[in-house]
Design an enzyme around this catalytic site. Structure first.
Site, PDB file in Angstrom:
ATOM      1  N   THR A 126       0.492  -1.075   0.253  1.00 58.22           N
ATOM      2  CA  THR A 126       0.291  -0.327  -0.561  1.00 58.22           C
ATOM      3  C   THR A 126       1.160   1.001  -0.034  1.00 58.22           C
ATOM      4  OG1 THR A 126      -1.448   1.140   1.506  1.00 58.22           O
ATOM      5  CG2 THR A 126      -0.009  -0.508   2.362  1.00 58.22           C
ATOM      6  N   ASP A 127       0.372   2.022  -0.529  1.00 56.65           N
ATOM      7  CA  ASP A 127       0.801   3.689  -0.604  1.00 56.65           C
ATOM      8  C   ASP A 127       1.162   4.324   1.112  1.00 56.65           C
ATOM      9  OD1 ASP A 127      -1.568   4.548   0.386  1.00 56.65           O
ATOM     10  OD2 ASP A 127      -1.967   5.893  -1.222  1.00 56.65           O
ATOM     11  N   GLU A 128       0.542   4.094   2.002  1.00 61.06           N
ATOM     12  CA  GLU A 128      -0.012   4.577   3.202  1.00 61.06           C
ATOM     13  C   GLU A 128       2.440   4.469   3.906  1.00 61.06           C
ATOM     14  OE1 GLU A 128      -2.427   3.801   5.919  1.00 61.06           O
ATOM     15  OE2 GLU A 128      -4.326   3.672   4.475  1.00 61.06           O
ATOM     16  N   TYR A 150      -1.848  -0.008  11.534  1.00 60.87           N
ATOM     17  CA  TYR A 150      -1.386  -1.098  10.291  1.00 60.87           C
ATOM     18  C   TYR A 150      -0.586  -1.083   8.876  1.00 60.87           C
ATOM     19  CZ  TYR A 150      -2.724  -1.475   4.998  1.00 60.87           C
ATOM     20  OH  TYR A 150      -3.354  -1.693   3.720  1.00 60.87           O
ATOM     21  N   LYS A 154       2.430  -3.614   7.486  1.00 60.74           N
ATOM     22  CA  LYS A 154       2.330  -3.853   5.917  1.00 60.74           C
ATOM     23  C   LYS A 154       3.150  -3.454   5.752  1.00 60.74           C
ATOM     24  CE  LYS A 154      -0.238  -4.617   3.125  1.00 60.74           C
ATOM     25  NZ  LYS A 154      -0.803  -6.019   2.553  1.00 60.74           N
TER      26      LYS A 154
HETATM   27  P1  NAD Z   1      -9.917  -6.141   3.657  1.00 62.48           P
HETATM   28  O1  NAD Z   1      -9.916  -6.431   4.570  1.00 62.48           O
HETATM   29  O2  NAD Z   1     -11.803  -6.212   2.614  1.00 62.48           O
HETATM   30  O3  NAD Z   1      -9.553  -8.039   2.606  1.00 62.48           O
HETATM   31  C1  NAD Z   1      -8.806  -8.833   3.842  1.00 62.48           C
HETATM   32  C2  NAD Z   1      -8.838 -10.555   3.535  1.00 62.48           C
HETATM   33  O4  NAD Z   1      -8.281 -11.010   3.956  1.00 62.48           O
HETATM   34  C3  NAD Z   1     -10.708 -10.786   3.888  1.00 62.48           C
HETATM   35  O5  NAD Z   1     -11.170 -11.499   3.081  1.00 62.48           O
HETATM   36  C4  NAD Z   1     -10.098 -11.381   5.056  1.00 62.48           C
HETATM   37  O6  NAD Z   1     -10.949 -12.623   5.921  1.00 62.48           O
HETATM   38  C5  NAD Z   1      -8.937 -12.321   4.752  1.00 62.48           C
HETATM   39  N1  NAD Z   1      -8.236 -12.382   6.340  1.00 62.48           N
HETATM   40  C6  NAD Z   1      -7.698 -11.743   6.675  1.00 62.48           C
HETATM   41  N2  NAD Z   1      -6.594 -12.309   7.824  1.00 62.48           N
HETATM   42  C7  NAD Z   1      -6.709 -13.027   7.179  1.00 62.48           C
HETATM   43  C8  NAD Z   1      -5.628 -15.078   7.366  1.00 62.48           C
HETATM   44  N3  NAD Z   1      -5.093 -14.622   8.713  1.00 62.48           N
HETATM   45  N4  NAD Z   1      -5.476 -15.574   6.570  1.00 62.48           N
HETATM   46  C9  NAD Z   1      -6.615 -15.861   5.868  1.00 62.48           C
HETATM   47  N5  NAD Z   1      -7.327 -15.087   5.020  1.00 62.48           N
HETATM   48  C10 NAD Z   1      -7.096 -13.646   6.084  1.00 62.48           C
HETATM   49  O7  NAD Z   1      -9.394  -5.848   2.994  1.00 62.48           O
HETATM   50  P2  NAD Z   1      -8.503  -5.475   0.603  1.00 62.48           P
HETATM   51  O8  NAD Z   1      -9.385  -4.158   0.894  1.00 62.48           O
HETATM   52  O9  NAD Z   1      -9.432  -6.613   0.020  1.00 62.48           O
HETATM   53  O10 NAD Z   1      -7.328  -4.886   0.911  1.00 62.48           O
HETATM   54  C11 NAD Z   1      -6.368  -6.110  -0.248  1.00 62.48           C
HETATM   55  C12 NAD Z   1      -4.924  -5.683   0.679  1.00 62.48           C
HETATM   56  O11 NAD Z   1      -5.013  -5.138  -0.186  1.00 62.48           O
HETATM   57  C13 NAD Z   1      -4.502  -5.798   1.555  1.00 62.48           C
HETATM   58  O12 NAD Z   1      -2.940  -6.985   1.120  1.00 62.48           O
HETATM   59  C14 NAD Z   1      -4.330  -4.025   1.746  1.00 62.48           C
HETATM   60  O13 NAD Z   1      -3.589  -4.319   2.461  1.00 62.48           O
HETATM   61  C15 NAD Z   1      -4.197  -3.767   0.698  1.00 62.48           C
HETATM   62  N6  NAD Z   1      -4.240  -2.809  -0.288  1.00 62.48           N
HETATM   63  C16 NAD Z   1      -6.073  -2.386   0.403  1.00 62.48           C
HETATM   64  C17 NAD Z   1      -6.317  -0.676  -0.405  1.00 62.48           C
HETATM   65  C18 NAD Z   1      -7.148  -0.234   0.241  1.00 62.48           C
HETATM   66  O14 NAD Z   1      -7.728   0.984  -0.775  1.00 62.48           O
HETATM   67  N7  NAD Z   1      -8.016  -0.757   0.459  1.00 62.48           N
HETATM   68  C19 NAD Z   1      -5.071  -0.176  -1.170  1.00 62.48           C
HETATM   69  C20 NAD Z   1      -3.789  -0.201  -1.584  1.00 62.48           C
HETATM   70  C21 NAD Z   1      -3.683  -1.434  -0.723  1.00 62.48           C
END
Ligand code: NAD
Length: 326
Positions: A126-128, A150, A154
């Site tokens: 992530t950009d964070e 968080y 990451k």
């Molecule tokens: P989300 O919270 O919607 O989904 C996370 C998923 O991971 C869920 O289905 C959860 O059940 C699963 N999970 C959590 N812990 C687990 C474990 N121990 N074992 C197996 N599965 C597990 O998150 P998201 O928004 O879809 O983000 C997905 C990825 O993208 C993350 O790595 C996040 O850091 C990254 N990201 C998100 C954003 C954003 O804006 N949402 C931006 C940049 C990067």
């Protein structure tokens, strides 16, 4: 080709799997066989996946569970790793699950990938991880300087993934994307939180002075970029991904009020999030020039379509909202 996708019952991972399977339908041939590993935390929902598709296998399991990870990685050619604890506010309340899933879970996957010699490991970061950027934009060469638990978890997993490339030669590729929006985002994140509250006739809580700035990208554009990195990126390389739509939270709120036909009377200012980063911004010229990436979604129409999705799919989000504190 067999692809293991972690965390694909969540917002972005499920969009990625839907994109892969839809592309396979239209091209008729070269879709990978996809196995999803997800332990269905509060943020994961099976409603996000088409379990009837014979090309998709779902395994409920924890990425920290070395036995299940070893079995699934052993029969995968490539891994795309989305699974994470992803909500900053929850990491401020307690960092434990963040360190466990984001750091230990990633290490468990990396070890299995190394043992089994997988072709590629795409780590979705992530950009964070760059921390707050007052002006300009972070490049992939900038040092990581995360602030929230968080972002720190990451950053740890991002650096760990890169260390497996440098130390062991594992083909790891890292993406660092800005904030995503679109359908099926858990209604604790700002856009679905505000839309669902407005749809319910309630008010919306705006942190601090509302001037924190974020860059926004439609989830489908993020997924296309991740797949470009998987298919055409280079081992050991990091790719920033930006939407090019930088908005203060106040400006975003204005868009959301407009989409819902509501006014500023529905906005309630609340004390700022602890340690709230002021601004994130990434320079994504590398993914654009090297991989030809361009976002396709226009922000205003993408947001209108997102509003329409939440308006028309109450049965998806109402049960999830009941799991949230009032
Ligand atoms: P989300 O919270 O919607 O989904 C996370 C998923 O991971 C869920 O289905 C959860 O059940 C699963 N999970 C959590 N812990 C687990 C474990 N121990 N074992 C197996 N599965 C597990 O998150 P998201 O928004 O879809 O983000 C997905 C990825 O993208 C993350 O790595 C996040 O850091 C990254 N990201 C998100 C954003 C954003 O804006 N949402 C931006 C940049 C990067």
């Amino acid at each position: 080709m067999k692809l293991l996708v972690t965390g694909a019952a969540g917002f972005i991972g499920s969009a990625y799997v839907r994109m892969l399977l839809a592309a396979g339908t239209s091209r008729g041939d070269d879709v990978p066989r996809v196995t999803v590993l997800d332990n269905l935390t509060y943020a994961g929902s099976l409603d996000n996946l088409d379990l009837a598709d014979p090309r998709l296998t779902f395994v409920r399991g924890d990425i920290c569970d070395a036995r299940v990870v070893d079995r699934l990685v052993g029969s995968a050619d490539q891994i795309v790793h989305f699974a994470a604890e992803s909500h900053v506010d929850r990491s401020i309340d307690s960092a434990e699950a963040f360190v466990r899933t984001n750091v230990t879970g990633t290490q468990t996957l990396l070890d299995a990938a190394l043992r089994h010699g997988v072709d590629r490991f795409v780590h979705v970061s992530t950009d964070e991880v760059y921390g707050s950027v007052e002006s300009g934009s972070s490049s992939e060469h900038d040092a990581l300087d995360p602030n929230s638990p968080y972002a720190a978890s990451k950053a740890a997993s991002d650096l760990l993934a890169l260390s497996y490339h440098r130390t062991h030669g594992l083909d790891v590729r890292v993406t660092r994307c800005c904030n995503n929006y679109g359908p099926r985002q858990f209604p604790e994140k700002i856009i679905p939180l505000f839309l669902t509250r407005l749809l319910d006739g309630g008010d919306v809580p705006l942190y601090g002075d509302g001037l924190n700035r974020r860059d926004w990208l439609h989830v489908e554009d993020h997924c296309r970029a991740v797949d470009l990195v998987r298919t055409a990126g280079a081992p050991g390389r990091v790719y920033n991904i930006s939407g090019g739509i930088e908005l203060s939270n106040r400006e975003l709120t204005e868009h959301l009020l407009d989409a819902c036909g509501a006014d500023w009377g529905r906005v309630r200012y609340v004390p700022d999030r602890k340690g709230h980063d002021r601004r994130y911004s990434v320079d994504d010229s590398r993914v654009r020039t090297e991989l030809g990436y361009r976002p396709r979604h226009d922000f205003t129409s993408g947001l209108d379509a997102t509003f329409a999705w939440y308006r028309d799919n109450r049965e998806w989000w109402e049960p999830l909202k009941r799991r949230l504190p009032a």
